[in-house]
Design a protein around this motif. Sequence first.
Motif, short mmCIF file in Angstrom:
data_model
loop_
_atom_site.label_atom_id
_atom_site.label_comp_id
_atom_site.label_asym_id
_atom_site.label_seq_id
_atom_site.Cartn_x
_atom_site.Cartn_y
_atom_site.Cartn_z
N ALA A 168 0.82 -1.06 0.05
CA ALA A 168 -0.22 0.10 0.04
C ALA A 168 0.92 1.16 -0.03
O ALA A 168 1.89 1.30 0.70
N CYS A 169 0.72 2.20 -1.00
CA CYS A 169 1.64 3.43 -0.93
C CYS A 169 0.60 4.67 -0.95
O CYS A 169 -0.45 4.89 -1.49
N THR A 170 1.28 5.76 -0.01
CA THR A 170 0.66 6.90 0.00
C THR A 170 0.96 7.78 -1.38
O THR A 170 1.54 7.36 -2.27
N ASP A 171 0.51 8.99 -1.46
CA ASP A 171 0.78 9.94 -2.61
C ASP A 171 0.83 11.19 -2.13
O ASP A 171 0.84 11.55 -0.89
N GLY A 172 0.82 12.22 -2.89
CA GLY A 172 1.48 13.59 -2.87
C GLY A 172 0.33 14.63 -2.24
O GLY A 172 0.33 15.70 -2.48
N TRP A 173 -0.64 14.06 -1.19
CA TRP A 173 -1.56 15.06 -0.63
C TRP A 173 -1.26 15.24 0.94
O TRP A 173 -1.75 16.16 1.60
N GLY A 174 -0.44 14.41 1.46
CA GLY A 174 -0.23 14.56 3.07
C GLY A 174 0.70 15.80 3.31
O GLY A 174 1.55 16.30 2.45
N ALA A 175 0.13 16.19 4.43
CA ALA A 175 0.83 17.55 5.01
C ALA A 175 1.49 17.28 6.42
O ALA A 175 0.71 17.24 7.31
N CYS A 176 2.76 17.20 6.53
CA CYS A 176 3.23 16.46 7.96
C CYS A 176 4.07 17.72 8.41
O CYS A 176 5.08 18.30 7.63
N THR A 177 4.03 18.23 9.84
CA THR A 177 4.81 19.06 10.35
C THR A 177 5.46 18.67 11.59
O THR A 177 5.88 19.06 12.76
N ARG A 178 5.47 17.09 11.66
CA ARG A 178 6.32 16.47 12.69
C ARG A 178 7.59 15.85 12.04
O ARG A 178 7.33 14.99 10.93
N PHE A 179 8.59 16.07 12.56
CA PHE A 179 9.88 15.49 12.04
C PHE A 179 10.92 15.22 13.05
O PHE A 179 10.65 15.25 14.14
N THR A 180 11.73 14.19 12.43
CA THR A 180 13.10 13.59 13.41
C THR A 180 13.85 14.78 13.47
O THR A 180 13.75 15.91 12.85
N ALA A 181 14.84 14.44 14.36
CA ALA A 181 16.02 15.59 14.60
C ALA A 181 16.56 16.08 13.41
O ALA A 181 17.17 17.16 13.32
N ASN A 182 16.55 15.40 12.10
CA ASN A 182 17.40 15.57 10.97
C ASN A 182 16.40 16.27 10.10
O ASN A 182 16.59 16.23 8.75
N GLY A 183 15.13 16.46 10.42
CA GLY A 183 14.41 17.30 9.45
C GLY A 183 13.29 16.36 8.61
O GLY A 183 12.88 16.53 7.76
N TYR A 184 13.42 15.09 8.99
CA TYR A 184 12.59 13.82 8.25
C TYR A 184 11.12 13.82 8.61
O TYR A 184 11.04 13.45 9.98
N ARG A 185 10.09 13.77 7.75
CA ARG A 185 8.84 13.64 8.10
C ARG A 185 8.48 12.27 8.96
O ARG A 185 9.20 11.28 8.50
N THR A 186 7.78 12.18 10.02
CA THR A 186 7.69 10.97 10.64
C THR A 186 6.25 10.31 10.34
O THR A 186 6.17 9.20 10.74
N THR A 187 5.41 11.04 9.44
CA THR A 187 4.03 10.37 9.33
C THR A 187 3.68 11.01 7.95
O THR A 187 4.10 11.87 7.62
N PHE A 188 2.57 10.47 7.45
CA PHE A 188 1.87 10.99 6.07
C PHE A 188 1.38 12.27 6.24
O PHE A 188 1.54 13.31 5.41
N ASP A 189 0.49 12.45 7.27
CA ASP A 189 -0.05 13.56 7.78
C ASP A 189 -0.45 14.11 9.00
O ASP A 189 -0.56 13.41 9.67
N GLU A 207 -2.92 15.15 10.50
CA GLU A 207 -4.36 14.66 11.09
C GLU A 207 -4.09 13.24 11.42
O GLU A 207 -5.18 12.47 12.05
N TRP A 208 -3.05 12.61 10.94
CA TRP A 208 -2.82 10.90 11.28
C TRP A 208 -2.40 10.59 12.57
O TRP A 208 -1.43 11.52 13.20
N GLN A 209 -2.84 9.72 13.21
CA GLN A 209 -2.48 9.55 14.87
C GLN A 209 -1.17 8.89 14.71
O GLN A 209 -0.36 8.95 15.71
#
Length: 627
Positions: free
Chosen positions: A100-121, A123-125
């Motif tokens: 199963a694959c995501t696509d280009g609509w997710g907005a994530c502002t939760r990041f690792t210490a190196n700036g990598y997104r931790t989830t798809f969106d 609004e996701w728990q």
Amino acid sequence: MAISRRSLITGFGAATAGVLLAPAPSALAAAPMGAAALAAAAALPVTSRNSIYTRKGTGPLYWNIYGWSFPNNAPIPEAEWQANIDWLAADFAPQGYTMACTDGWGACTRFTANGYRTTFDDEWQHDWSYWVNYLAARGMTLGVYHNPLWVHADVVADPSYTVVGRPDIKVADIVTPGDIFGVDVGFNDQYWVDVTKPGAKEYIQGYVDYFKSLGVTYLRIDFLSWYETGTDAGIGTVNAAHGSANYETALQWMHEAAGDGIELSLVMPHLFNDAQNEIKYGDMVRINADADHGGWDRLSGGRQSWQNAWPDWFNPFSGFTGWAHRSGRGQLILDGDFLMMNTFASDDERRTAISLMTIAGSPLAISDLHSTIGGNGWAYTNPEVLAVHNQGLVGKPVFYNGTPYSQDGASRDTERWAGQLPDGSWVVALFNRNDTDTVTRTVDFAGLLGISGSASVRDLWTRTDQGSGTSVSASLAPHACKLVKVVPSAATKRYHAAFAAWGGGAHFNNNHTGCAGMGFVDKLEAGSEGPTVTFAVQAPSAGTYTVGYRYANATGATSSMTVSVQREDRTQVSGPFQVSFPGLADWDTWSTVTGSVQLAAGVNLITIGRTGSDTGAINLNYIELNV
């Protein structure tokens, strides 16, 4: 803001202007070399990424969120994502659709210490790890849509984020102020990485490693054309251009980090210079405009001509045909984008969509939802169609000459296709793209496939035997197709170079007479990139087999080529060893050199190529084995 790439570029691809760009006596081949000679033989050149994914031949079977996010122009809610995964696990994973694959609509502002997104969106728990584990418990994997060249604006604004492995470099230091993805069309939340800055390589490769470490198996990397030139064929200027050299650097870094641990899907590439950068560093490339609303118009309609910018071809029929010379084992997987069976008007159209993706070796990417699939799931799950996909089928359209399809729209036939399986059998696909008229399509087994004698035919959609003969023909209603398996009766199996994988400048031609089938491969000569032809051959058991090489050589002297045999995982089975091809009277004279080759049980990739240690040149028609 969510990156709604699909809605942004809807319709622009359609609007852009098209720009047309009797056998001679046998000779004895050199036997496999001894240890000393083997050590001295040059290895065959590698001019593609040549990963385990491309060596398999075909793209993955999977599901993507597009069918929800495109019509809603929003990130898929997590509950809806889960409901579709549960449906996929129950109804399609048993047939092989295990990602199963995501696509280009997710907005994530939760990041690792190196700036990598931790989830798809936001609004996701749950985070990526949760969904990797959720899918794994159902025998499935996670694919992620993201471009490692993106840096979120929140990360740039916060100096606490540092480059992975380089705590001395802030992530903000690897971007250029104002260099924002899609800035000229209203985007403002993602910066482009500046690959010339210290720390850029660590950030990009760290992003790929981050997804690999989470257990992500597939990375879908979008908007590559915008990075390279800063332009979109339908929109105009979208952001700053970064140039082809920087683009190649970025792809090379991703390729190095990916290895065989994650599949790299390159989306919206310009594919300049015959995809020279993409084939070196990517596994899969999109070869047509977005699926959009689906249906027949996106499968076959729209602009039919080529343009030298993304999307160079508009529909999958044209894209697969135009890029068929770059597909095959170890080369590029051609991606025709998503399928939504609920958007087609008839079962004939549904069979045509699946048959086209299957014969071209494309991924079969379901984008229907549990709520929209209706009674159309059968189109994705025909066991005999899936069986040829799973055997690595990558077919080619009928070639009429060696001129690129971008230069001559009559050089290839979008409605007649064939491909050869490792067991020596064939799959033939006949299509009718006409909107109003019933037409008859025919493939002659000897004339196009080079089959000697008769062959049995089985219809893969009706799953019925059609008897034996020397051709297959079908009267097809508008938008209908016929997909058949063809099994030659001859005991010795013949594998045709014209339907194999061509690498490093190897090239189709039919400008000389006397060859069997549609044509042959030429440019196996000095001065090319390192030309190769790769055949997938199934052996019933490990052992030594007799092989014949059908060739032409009018160079005036004996030529040599290097042969190597590997498994799909690149395990060396035998070789490299040289084979000598005595000179013949002219290029219309063909002969067979015979020798032996050691094969492993199962699928072997036999590669014949011209190395720096070889001499002369040949044209290659086919190889024949007693497997």
